[in-house]
Enzyme design. Sequence first.
Site, PDB file in Angstrom:
ATOM      1  N   THR A   1       0.172   8.112  -8.844  1.00 58.24           N
ATOM      2  CA  THR A   1      -0.272   8.446  -7.581  1.00 58.24           C
ATOM      3  C   THR A   1      -0.269   9.995  -7.269  1.00 58.24           C
ATOM      4  OG1 THR A   1      -0.524   7.660  -5.220  1.00 58.24           O
ATOM      5  CG2 THR A   1       1.822   7.986  -6.120  1.00 58.24           C
TER       6      THR A   1
ATOM      7  N   HIS B   1       1.980   3.444  -2.349  1.00 56.27           N
ATOM      8  CA  HIS B   1       1.809   5.087  -1.836  1.00 56.27           C
ATOM      9  C   HIS B   1       1.596   4.676  -0.271  1.00 56.27           C
ATOM     10  CE1 HIS B   1      -0.273   9.072  -1.874  1.00 56.27           C
ATOM     11  NE2 HIS B   1       0.103   8.750  -0.607  1.00 56.27           N
TER      12      HIS B   1
ATOM     13  N   CYS C   1       3.658  11.194   2.896  1.00 53.60           N
ATOM     14  CA  CYS C   1       3.607   9.765   2.395  1.00 53.60           C
ATOM     15  C   CYS C   1       4.958   9.649   1.282  1.00 53.60           C
ATOM     16  CB  CYS C   1       2.431   9.432   1.580  1.00 53.60           C
ATOM     17  SG  CYS C   1       0.930   9.853   2.643  1.00 53.60           S
TER      18      CYS C   1
END
Lengths: 281, 159
Positions: free
Chosen positions: B22, B45, B28
């Site tokens: 990711t 994620h 995040c």
Amino acid sequence: MVEKILQSIRKLPAFPASVHKVSELLRDDDYSTQEVVKVIQYDQAITANIMKMSNSAYFGSRQKIRTIHEAVVFLGRRHLQSAVVTAGASRFFQASKGGYVEKGKALWEHSVAVAVMSQILSRHLRQREDQVLYTAALMHDIGKLILGEFVHDGYEKIQDLMERRSCSFLEAEEEILGINHAELGGRIADQWNFPPAIRDGIAFHHRPDLLEDEDSIAGLIYLSDQFCLMAGIDGGIDGLAHRGIGSVMKQFQLREVDLERNLIVLLDELDKAADVLQLVH
Amino acid sequence: MDIVVGISDVKCSNKNGDVLVTYALGSCIAVAVHDPVAGVGGLLHFMLPDSTLDQTKASQAPAMFADTGIPLLFKSCYQLGADKRRMTVKVAGGASILNDTDYFRIGKKNITAMRKIFWRNNVLISAEDTGLNFNRTVRLNVADGKCLVKVSNGTLKDL
């Protein structure tokens, strides 16, 4: 160093004249579609990009648009300006020469995301979209494309300043290069004959608090930029090394939950804007 | 094969040779779990701390929020044969902008929400690289659970 940097922007190709010409025509409420089509058609690259964009979900297209005339009618006053600016600006991101940005595409995606976010905020706060804001938001990091070329040796020094002294990226740029990418972007906007509102929006997009102009769009660009950085849609090595300026949130009476909700809207709209993101490879 | 996990997305695999990756975490957080016996890896994620913000969105995209995404990550791994008692948990992300005022706390709120969920469920976080103001990319090797974090300043960490 600063002199060399400033000289280099003079060598930049001009911003496509057809974009400014279309903006001029659109200033008249009663603009002629035929005239707009004529101006756009003159620029093949812009025509091709407009065709791609007018068929994009971001502009809400339902049926296939086949001609530039159809595209101009379909986009209408509301979207034509931003579509033409986007079509014209994308060429500068194609040939990025490294430095700050590994690929021009990453900076393009960040720039489009900030432009999209600026319209989400404008609808949220002012119940309308704002083409001037869109243009400035799309171009806000244009200075990075130039500054990135001068940064080769300074790159590590900038990293080092950010880590050792907790400098913001902007402060590190000023110390190492003598000018920051926002200010340089403002000068590029001037050279490209953008109006002062756009120039100031770009030049002050990290420090809207320094601009004594309540009506400036710099604050909204600042917020859009920070929100995108938080979502991980960044435009280079700076990561999140930028100063938080709470007064801007206060000025717009934004709460934290507004920020979170708008991030959700941003993801939805970026999904639809896939065709716009692909204008730069 | 590289399997990309987008924002508000979760992916699991039990295939030797798969790498879950990711990019650009920002504020995040990536949660990487691995069961060495079952050979199962999972990567989440998530973007926001709390699904009460938008329940409709949470039902469409549960991986968007910590409180709906983390349970989804574990359940998806159980379906491939993973067992909670054997699973290791590694987390990265949750960056903030500099001297963030009370107005820009998403990164910190994400870290707090995530820790609370693991604490309540008696799950230990075995490695963590969170906070600060870097953008991170996470890669989880499904075969051996090796978890690499690449930071926007260029450094590479083995979590």
